[in-house]
Design an enzyme around this catalytic site. Sequence first.
Site, short mmCIF file in Angstrom:
data_model
loop_
_atom_site.label_atom_id
_atom_site.label_comp_id
_atom_site.label_asym_id
_atom_site.label_seq_id
_atom_site.Cartn_x
_atom_site.Cartn_y
_atom_site.Cartn_z
N HIS A 7 69.85 24.71 87.82
CA HIS A 7 68.91 25.19 87.11
C HIS A 7 67.44 25.32 87.31
CE1 HIS A 7 67.93 20.83 85.83
NE2 HIS A 7 67.08 21.43 86.25
N GLU A 43 62.68 20.33 75.93
CA GLU A 43 63.72 20.99 77.03
C GLU A 43 64.53 22.24 76.45
OE1 GLU A 43 65.15 18.25 79.67
OE2 GLU A 43 66.52 20.08 79.08
N GLN A 60 65.83 25.90 83.29
CA GLN A 60 65.11 25.23 82.04
C GLN A 60 63.83 24.81 81.63
OE1 GLN A 60 64.80 21.02 84.11
NE2 GLN A 60 65.49 19.33 82.36
N HIS A 84 60.19 23.40 89.37
CA HIS A 84 61.01 22.63 90.03
C HIS A 84 62.42 23.83 90.46
CE1 HIS A 84 62.29 20.86 86.70
NE2 HIS A 84 63.80 20.81 86.85
N GLU A 134 65.28 18.79 92.10
CA GLU A 134 66.18 17.79 91.58
C GLU A 134 67.93 18.01 91.81
OE1 GLU A 134 65.71 18.50 87.64
OE2 GLU A 134 67.11 17.38 86.54
N1 CMX Z 1 55.81 21.27 93.06
C1 CMX Z 1 55.20 20.56 93.95
N2 CMX Z 1 54.28 20.03 93.86
C2 CMX Z 1 54.32 19.20 92.42
C3 CMX Z 1 55.02 18.95 92.07
C4 CMX Z 1 55.95 20.09 91.84
N3 CMX Z 1 56.31 19.82 90.79
N4 CMX Z 1 54.19 18.12 91.27
C5 CMX Z 1 53.50 17.64 92.40
N5 CMX Z 1 53.10 18.47 93.09
C6 CMX Z 1 51.85 18.47 94.78
C7 CMX Z 1 50.77 18.27 94.18
O1 CMX Z 1 50.14 19.27 94.20
C8 CMX Z 1 50.06 16.80 94.91
O2 CMX Z 1 49.89 17.84 96.11
P1 CMX Z 1 48.35 17.96 97.09
O3 CMX Z 1 47.92 16.21 97.06
O4 CMX Z 1 48.56 18.22 97.70
O5 CMX Z 1 47.78 17.61 95.92
C9 CMX Z 1 51.61 15.76 95.26
O6 CMX Z 1 52.67 17.20 94.73
C10 CMX Z 1 51.17 15.26 94.52
O7 CMX Z 1 50.91 15.06 93.02
P2 CMX Z 1 50.24 14.34 91.82
O8 CMX Z 1 49.78 15.71 91.16
O9 CMX Z 1 49.63 13.85 92.39
O10 CMX Z 1 51.64 13.75 91.06
P3 CMX Z 1 52.19 12.91 91.50
O11 CMX Z 1 51.96 12.24 93.13
O12 CMX Z 1 51.81 11.81 90.49
O13 CMX Z 1 53.75 12.95 90.68
C11 CMX Z 1 55.95 14.19 91.40
C12 CMX Z 1 54.00 14.46 91.41
C13 CMX Z 1 56.99 15.39 92.49
C14 CMX Z 1 56.11 12.06 91.67
C15 CMX Z 1 56.13 13.78 90.30
O14 CMX Z 1 56.15 14.92 89.96
C16 CMX Z 1 57.76 13.24 89.10
O15 CMX Z 1 58.04 12.27 90.03
N6 CMX Z 1 58.61 14.28 89.17
C17 CMX Z 1 59.91 14.14 88.81
C18 CMX Z 1 60.05 14.23 87.43
C19 CMX Z 1 60.13 15.34 86.75
O16 CMX Z 1 59.56 15.99 87.02
N7 CMX Z 1 60.40 15.32 85.09
C20 CMX Z 1 60.05 17.04 84.68
C21 CMX Z 1 61.13 17.30 85.03
C22 CMX Z 1 62.57 16.29 83.65
C23 CMX Z 1 64.30 17.41 84.21
O17 CMX Z 1 63.20 18.30 85.56
O18 CMX Z 1 65.09 17.16 83.12
CO CO Z 2 65.32 19.92 85.63
#
Ligand code: CMX
Ligand code: CO
Length: 145
Positions: A7, A43, A60, A84, A134
């Site tokens: 997705h 979602e 998604q 993502h 993912e």
């Molecule tokens: N795509 C690209 N870059 C991303 C991002 C994304 N979705 N989310 C965060 N970032 C980048 C930010 O821009 C930031 O970069 P800079 O330092 O250059 O500014 C850096 O990563 C850190 O971002 P943050 O805002 O401080 O966020 P966190 O570190 O707290 O979290 C992450 C980032 C990836 C660890 C967190 O979003 C995560 O755990 N994601 C996985 C879970 C998820 O997204 N669940 C929702 C979807 C569920 C599903 O698909 O079923």
């Molecule tokens: Co997803």
Amino acid sequence: MLTRIDHIGIACFDLDKTVEFYRATYGFEVYHSEVNEEQGVREAMLKINDTGDGGASYLQLLEPTREDSTVAKWLAKNGEGVHHIAFGTADVDGDAADIKAKGVRVLYEEPRIGSMGSRITFLHPKDCGGVLTELVTSADPGAAH
Ligand code: CMX
Ligand code: CO
């Protein structure tokens, strides 16, 4: 082995409005919807096509359920858009371990529960050229979803 685009995750402020956009513009219907409290999202999965491995590819659509969720945080910073991408595999544990061995951060020790009972994990966007990635194993990899 990653065998399909499972997705593309799209973050939005208003799930119902976004579902309606995809229905009215493209004719895509909601295949499945759920709330995932652990991920902090409400979602909708819109099935786009079946795939050659017996699975399928979806959009998604994600609306945050709480202010401290990852999607709420992302929306506040970026506004609506592609959040993502997700690759499908029959073996999320094995593929995550292989990818981790290549030096990419895998965010979860063990895969967690995703859409439709799937098992999911994420790769850190900073190790993936800015793309939150993912990995997904469907609840029934042989089935159409
Ligand atoms: N795509 C690209 N870059 C991303 C991002 C994304 N979705 N989310 C965060 N970032 C980048 C930010 O821009 C930031 O970069 P800079 O330092 O250059 O500014 C850096 O990563 C850190 O971002 P943050 O805002 O401080 O966020 P966190 O570190 O707290 O979290 C992450 C980032 C990836 C660890 C967190 O979003 C995560 O755990 N994601 C996985 C879970 C998820 O997204 N669940 C929702 C979807 C569920 C599903 O698909 O079923
Ligand atoms: Co997803």
